[in-house]
Design a protein around this motif. Structure first.
Motif, PDB file in Angstrom:
ATOM      1  N   GLU A   1       0.810  -1.218   0.000  1.00 17.12           N
ATOM      2  CA  GLU A   1       0.000   0.000   0.000  1.00 17.12           C
ATOM      3  C   GLU A   1       0.851   1.279   0.000  1.00 17.12           C
ATOM      4  N   SER A   2       1.932   1.314   0.789  1.00 13.98           N
ATOM      5  CA  SER A   2       2.676   2.585   0.929  1.00 13.98           C
ATOM      6  C   SER A   2       4.193   2.449   0.836  1.00 13.98           C
TER       7      SER A   2
ATOM      8  N   ASN B   1       5.969   4.079   3.831  1.00 18.78           N
ATOM      9  CA  ASN B   1       6.004   5.527   4.028  1.00 18.78           C
ATOM     10  C   ASN B   1       4.784   5.964   4.831  1.00 18.78           C
TER      11      ASN B   1
ATOM     12  N   ALA C   1       2.439   8.634   3.173  1.00 14.14           N
ATOM     13  CA  ALA C   1       1.934   8.375   1.827  1.00 14.14           C
ATOM     14  C   ALA C   1       0.479   8.814   1.697  1.00 14.14           C
TER      15      ALA C   1
ATOM     16  N   ASN D   1      -2.792   8.943  -1.487  1.00 15.04           N
ATOM     17  CA  ASN D   1      -3.227   8.617  -2.845  1.00 15.04           C
ATOM     18  C   ASN D   1      -4.115   9.754  -3.333  1.00 15.04           C
TER      19      ASN D   1
ATOM     20  N   LYS E   1      -4.703   7.513   3.100  1.00 15.19           N
ATOM     21  CA  LYS E   1      -3.499   8.086   3.697  1.00 15.19           C
ATOM     22  C   LYS E   1      -2.796   7.075   4.609  1.00 15.19           C
TER      23      LYS E   1
ATOM     24  N   GLN F   1      -2.880   3.080   3.928  1.00 14.82           N
ATOM     25  CA  GLN F   1      -3.782   3.801   3.027  1.00 14.82           C
ATOM     26  C   GLN F   1      -5.254   3.727   3.480  1.00 14.82           C
TER      27      GLN F   1
ATOM     28  N   TYR G   1      -1.874  10.073  10.043  1.00 13.09           N
ATOM     29  CA  TYR G   1      -0.526   9.774   9.547  1.00 13.09           C
ATOM     30  C   TYR G   1       0.376   9.127  10.608  1.00 13.09           C
TER      31      TYR G   1
END
Length: 252
Positions: free
Chosen positions: A180-181, A184, A187, A189, A202, A206, A225
């Motif tokens: 998915e990331s 990170n 990250a 989308n 996010k 995600q 996050y």
């Protein structure tokens, strides 16, 4: 002596009257004799018997009638008293039975209420103990020292998930995070359908904001996050929808 015609006639006349008188006297004498022949107290006795016998007989019958009336009245009164006593006893029995029934019902109700109260107290105590255990586990998990990297984030999330009863494994989380990331935590989308709808995915796994808000796990940050908060919320969502993050092998 020379016969006196007047004397002779008188004698005949007197003799005739005398016979009549003698007859009357004889009759009276006979009656007197008969009367006198009866004992002196016979008339008194007879008279007293005759006078007293009728009233005595009359009073005896009257007393018998009065006695019968009194007996009937006493019998009727006795029956009334018996009926009243029986009615009073029946009423007392019914009242006692009703009181006993009410007391039994009240006792049963009180027992049920006591049992329900005891059960509620036991349930609350159990829930409180469970919450305390979870808090202790969470506290122990959060007070551990974790590395500030993907490995540390996954391990911290797994401890929180274990304390909260959320299934998932290290491998399941790591595999989905890389897809998915790429690991990170910042990250985002900005090109898929969620982004077009204004709710872009996010973080490490995600997660869109509404899903993060719904499946957020208490004790973690509300920042989408935040690596640990993001992983734990995504794992909670995957457990609810797929049974575990281990069962997710593509976009979810």
């Amino acid at each position: 002596m020379p016969k006196n015609p007047f004397t002779r006639g008188y004698r005949r006349a007197l003799t005739k009257r005398h016979k009549i008188a003698v007859a009357g006297v004889a009759t009276l004498g006979a009656a007197a004799v008969v009367f006198s022949a009866v004992p002196g107290n016979a008339e008194t006795t007879t008279s007293e018997a005759a006078v007293s016998s009728a009233p005595v007989k009359y009073h005896s019958e009257q007393l018998k009638g009065l006695q019968a009336d009194v007996s009937e009245q006493l019998a009727a009164k006795a029956l009334q008293s018996k009926a009243a006593a029986e009615a009073k006893a029946a009423k007392a029995h019914a009242e006692a039975k009703a009181k006993a029934k009410a007391a039994a019902a009240a006792k049963k109700k009180a027992a049920h209420a006591a049992a329900a109260k005891k059960a509620a107290q036991a349930r609350k105590a159990k829930e409180a103990a469970s919450r305390a255990t979870h808090r202790a586990k969470l506290k122990a998990a959060t007070h551990k020292s974790y590395a500030n990297n993907l490995d540390g984030w996954i391990k911290e999330s797994l401890d929180i998930m274990k304390a909260k009863g959320i299934p998932g494994s290290y491998n399941g989380l790591h595999r989905n995070i890389i897809r998915e990331s790429s690991g990170n935590p910042n990250a985002i989308n900005n090109w898929d359908i969620n982004a077009i709808n204004g709710i872009p995915s996010k973080g490490l796994l995600q997660v869109i904001p509404p899903t993060f808000k719904t499946y957020h796990v208490p004790g973690t940050s509300w920042n989408i996050y935040d690596p640990v908060a993001n992983i734990t919320a995504a794992a909670n969502y995957a457990a609810d929808r797929y049974g575990s993050m281990d069962n997710v092998n593509s976009a979810y």
